[in-house]
Scaffold this motif. Structure first.
Motif, PDB file in Angstrom:
ATOM      1  N   TYR A  21      -5.326  -1.753  11.606  1.00 32.05           N
ATOM      2  CA  TYR A  21      -6.645  -1.461  11.037  1.00 32.05           C
ATOM      3  C   TYR A  21      -7.059  -2.532  10.039  1.00 32.05           C
ATOM      4  O   TYR A  21      -8.177  -3.055  10.092  1.00 32.05           O
ATOM      5  CB  TYR A  21      -6.610  -0.087  10.363  1.00 32.05           C
ATOM      6  N   LEU A  22      -6.150  -2.862   9.123  1.00 39.33           N
ATOM      7  CA  LEU A  22      -6.475  -3.878   8.120  1.00 39.33           C
ATOM      8  C   LEU A  22      -6.685  -5.239   8.767  1.00 39.33           C
ATOM      9  O   LEU A  22      -7.571  -5.998   8.388  1.00 39.33           O
ATOM     10  CB  LEU A  22      -5.362  -3.951   7.072  1.00 39.33           C
ATOM     11  N   HIS A  77       2.901 -22.223   2.996  1.00 36.50           N
ATOM     12  CA  HIS A  77       3.862 -21.345   3.654  1.00 36.50           C
ATOM     13  C   HIS A  77       4.026 -20.151   2.725  1.00 36.50           C
ATOM     14  O   HIS A  77       4.467 -20.300   1.578  1.00 36.50           O
ATOM     15  CB  HIS A  77       5.191 -22.068   3.872  1.00 36.50           C
ATOM     16  N   ILE A  78       3.641 -18.980   3.206  1.00 35.36           N
ATOM     17  CA  ILE A  78       3.651 -17.771   2.390  1.00 35.36           C
ATOM     18  C   ILE A  78       4.729 -16.822   2.898  1.00 35.36           C
ATOM     19  O   ILE A  78       4.777 -16.507   4.089  1.00 35.36           O
ATOM     20  CB  ILE A  78       2.275 -17.083   2.412  1.00 35.36           C
ATOM     21  N   ILE A  79       5.593 -16.399   1.985  1.00 36.41           N
ATOM     22  CA  ILE A  79       6.680 -15.490   2.324  1.00 36.41           C
ATOM     23  C   ILE A  79       6.361 -14.111   1.761  1.00 36.41           C
ATOM     24  O   ILE A  79       6.016 -13.968   0.593  1.00 36.41           O
ATOM     25  CB  ILE A  79       8.022 -15.997   1.776  1.00 36.41           C
ATOM     26  N   VAL A  80       6.479 -13.096   2.611  1.00 37.98           N
ATOM     27  CA  VAL A  80       6.142 -11.719   2.252  1.00 37.98           C
ATOM     28  C   VAL A  80       7.413 -10.885   2.170  1.00 37.98           C
ATOM     29  O   VAL A  80       8.306 -10.994   3.014  1.00 37.98           O
ATOM     30  CB  VAL A  80       5.183 -11.107   3.299  1.00 37.98           C
ATOM     31  N   ALA A  81       7.480 -10.042   1.128  1.00 37.15           N
ATOM     32  CA  ALA A  81       8.567  -9.067   1.008  1.00 37.15           C
ATOM     33  C   ALA A  81       7.964  -7.800   0.410  1.00 37.15           C
ATOM     34  O   ALA A  81       7.537  -7.798  -0.745  1.00 37.15           O
ATOM     35  CB  ALA A  81       9.696  -9.598   0.137  1.00 37.15           C
ATOM     36  N   GLY A  82       7.904  -6.737   1.204  1.00 38.73           N
ATOM     37  CA  GLY A  82       7.271  -5.506   0.725  1.00 38.73           C
ATOM     38  C   GLY A  82       5.800  -5.726   0.444  1.00 38.73           C
ATOM     39  O   GLY A  82       5.056  -6.206   1.294  1.00 38.73           O
ATOM     40  N   ASP A  83       5.383  -5.412  -0.778  1.00 35.24           N
ATOM     41  CA  ASP A  83       3.983  -5.626  -1.163  1.00 35.24           C
ATOM     42  C   ASP A  83       3.819  -6.865  -2.028  1.00 35.24           C
ATOM     43  O   ASP A  83       2.810  -7.035  -2.714  1.00 35.24           O
ATOM     44  CB  ASP A  83       3.427  -4.396  -1.882  1.00 35.24           C
ATOM     45  N   LEU A 104      -1.963 -11.802   5.123  1.00 37.87           N
ATOM     46  CA  LEU A 104      -0.622 -11.728   5.698  1.00 37.87           C
ATOM     47  C   LEU A 104       0.079 -10.425   5.325  1.00 37.87           C
ATOM     48  O   LEU A 104       0.840  -9.880   6.141  1.00 37.87           O
ATOM     49  CB  LEU A 104       0.202 -12.928   5.249  1.00 37.87           C
ATOM     50  N   LEU A 105      -0.153  -9.910   4.133  1.00 36.04           N
ATOM     51  CA  LEU A 105       0.446  -8.628   3.761  1.00 36.04           C
ATOM     52  C   LEU A 105       0.090  -7.539   4.767  1.00 36.04           C
ATOM     53  O   LEU A 105       0.924  -6.705   5.129  1.00 36.04           O
ATOM     54  CB  LEU A 105      -0.020  -8.212   2.362  1.00 36.04           C
ATOM     55  N   ILE A 144      -1.622 -22.367   8.041  1.00 36.55           N
ATOM     56  CA  ILE A 144      -0.823 -21.677   7.030  1.00 36.55           C
ATOM     57  C   ILE A 144       0.257 -20.906   7.762  1.00 36.55           C
ATOM     58  O   ILE A 144      -0.023 -20.191   8.723  1.00 36.55           O
ATOM     59  CB  ILE A 144      -1.680 -20.717   6.180  1.00 36.55           C
ATOM     60  N   LEU A 145       1.478 -21.067   7.310  1.00 29.78           N
ATOM     61  CA  LEU A 145       2.606 -20.371   7.921  1.00 29.78           C
ATOM     62  C   LEU A 145       2.943 -19.144   7.084  1.00 29.78           C
ATOM     63  O   LEU A 145       2.887 -19.189   5.853  1.00 29.78           O
ATOM     64  CB  LEU A 145       3.815 -21.305   7.983  1.00 29.78           C
ATOM     65  N   GLY A 146       3.253 -18.049   7.753  1.00 28.03           N
ATOM     66  CA  GLY A 146       3.684 -16.848   7.050  1.00 28.03           C
ATOM     67  C   GLY A 146       4.910 -16.254   7.709  1.00 28.03           C
ATOM     68  O   GLY A 146       5.003 -16.229   8.935  1.00 28.03           O
ATOM     69  N   HIS A 147       5.851 -15.827   6.892  1.00 27.22           N
ATOM     70  CA  HIS A 147       6.945 -15.032   7.451  1.00 27.22           C
ATOM     71  C   HIS A 147       7.452 -14.068   6.377  1.00 27.22           C
ATOM     72  O   HIS A 147       7.048 -14.149   5.214  1.00 27.22           O
ATOM     73  CB  HIS A 147       8.053 -15.924   8.038  1.00 27.22           C
ATOM     74  N   ASN A 148       8.278 -13.139   6.796  1.00 27.75           N
ATOM     75  CA  ASN A 148       8.689 -12.070   5.887  1.00 27.75           C
ATOM     76  C   ASN A 148      10.190 -12.007   5.700  1.00 27.75           C
ATOM     77  O   ASN A 148      10.974 -12.462   6.539  1.00 27.75           O
ATOM     78  CB  ASN A 148       8.186 -10.715   6.418  1.00 27.75           C
ATOM     79  N   HIS A 149      10.583 -11.448   4.563  1.00 30.65           N
ATOM     80  CA  HIS A 149      11.961 -11.091   4.267  1.00 30.65           C
ATOM     81  C   HIS A 149      11.982  -9.559   4.128  1.00 30.65           C
ATOM     82  O   HIS A 149      11.767  -9.038   3.031  1.00 30.65           O
ATOM     83  CB  HIS A 149      12.433 -11.742   2.969  1.00 30.65           C
ATOM     84  N   PRO A 150      12.213  -8.825   5.210  1.00 33.01           N
ATOM     85  CA  PRO A 150      12.046  -7.363   5.183  1.00 33.01           C
ATOM     86  C   PRO A 150      12.889  -6.654   4.136  1.00 33.01           C
ATOM     87  O   PRO A 150      12.445  -5.670   3.544  1.00 33.01           O
ATOM     88  CB  PRO A 150      12.452  -6.937   6.595  1.00 33.01           C
ATOM     89  N   TYR A 151      14.103  -7.131   3.907  1.00 36.17           N
ATOM     90  CA  TYR A 151      14.988  -6.435   2.982  1.00 36.17           C
ATOM     91  C   TYR A 151      15.480  -7.349   1.867  1.00 36.17           C
ATOM     92  O   TYR A 151      16.543  -7.141   1.292  1.00 36.17           O
ATOM     93  CB  TYR A 151      16.171  -5.825   3.743  1.00 36.17           C
TER      94      TYR A 151
END
Length: 227
Positions: free
Chosen positions: A92-93, A207-213, A113-114, A170-177
């Motif tokens: 949705y977002l 390069h943006i790294i996402v973890a949680g919020d 990206l969030l 722009i590159l984005g990836h996440n660190h889930p835990y």
């Protein structure tokens, strides 16, 4: 007894229609959701049980499908419904941020990206393809991995950028835990991508790294100097 049960369901649905989730307790939100996978039985006690087992409402939605199925009273339909909610929220977002969105700041790119990582429990790499005015041309899922690892090569990213005719990426990836701080591998790979992109006259903006919020911009944080 059956009349009271059905009356309770009608009242809870009507409350939601009137005010949304304002004034709802967490267990009532979950109870209402479970109406749609458990049509005949009481879902109040099950909602309380799930919150106790997984610690919070977000803990319930972040639980794996397999762990949900282990909970007493949870069927395949209920587990699937629960896992759909964070994914639907992210979709949705993301849908509200259609191609054409201007991502001309770290805050805008980070917020975009969030939304892509809501409810995601494995590592994913996204590529934002932009034109020279920072207008979003496309958002591409480049690679998907495990809970703590994802494999990809800068060549994959640049191929996607060329297909989109992007001048900026722009590159984005996440660190889930983990935390949103970059690892040494993250920094090394980003440096390689930046140098390879320059040869093709494509600018790696961040390069943006996402973890949680939370998210960390490598450009803004000074981990790397981008063009």
């Amino acid at each position: 007894m059956e009349h009271n049960h059905q009356g309770h369901r009608r009242r809870l649905k009507e409350r939601f229609r009137q005010t949304g989730f304002e004034g709802f307790e967490k267990h009532e939100m979950l109870e209402l959701l479970l109406f749609y996978s458990i049509p005949q039985k009481d879902t109040n006690s099950l909602a309380h049980s799930l919150l106790k087992q997984f610690g919070s409402l977000s803990g319930v939605f972040d639980a794996s499908y397999e762990d949900l199925l282990k909970a007493q009273g949870i069927s395949d339909n209920s587990a699937t419904l629960i896992k759909m909610i964070p994914q639907l929220a992210g979709a949705y977002l993301g849908d509200r941020n259609d191609p054409g969105l201007i991502l001309d700041s770290v805050e805008k790119a980070g917020a975009f990206l969030l939304s892509k990582y809501i409810g995601v429990t494995n590592e994913r790499v996204y590529l934002l393809c932009l034109d020279n005015k920072r207008k979003l041309l496309n958002c591409v899922l480049v690679s998907e991995g495990s809970l703590s690892r994802v494999n990809f090569h800068p060549r994959q990213i640049l191929q996607q950028a060329l297909q989109c005719s992007a001048s900026t990426i722009i590159l984005g990836h996440n660190h889930p835990y983990g935390t949103a701080l970059p690892s040494d591998t993250d920094i090394l790979m980003t440096r390689q991508l930046f140098e390879m992109a320059q040869v093709l006259e494509i600018t790696l903006r961040d390069h943006i790294i996402v973890a949680g919020d939370d998210f960390v911009s490598l450009a803004q944080s000074g981990f790397l100097h981008f063009g």
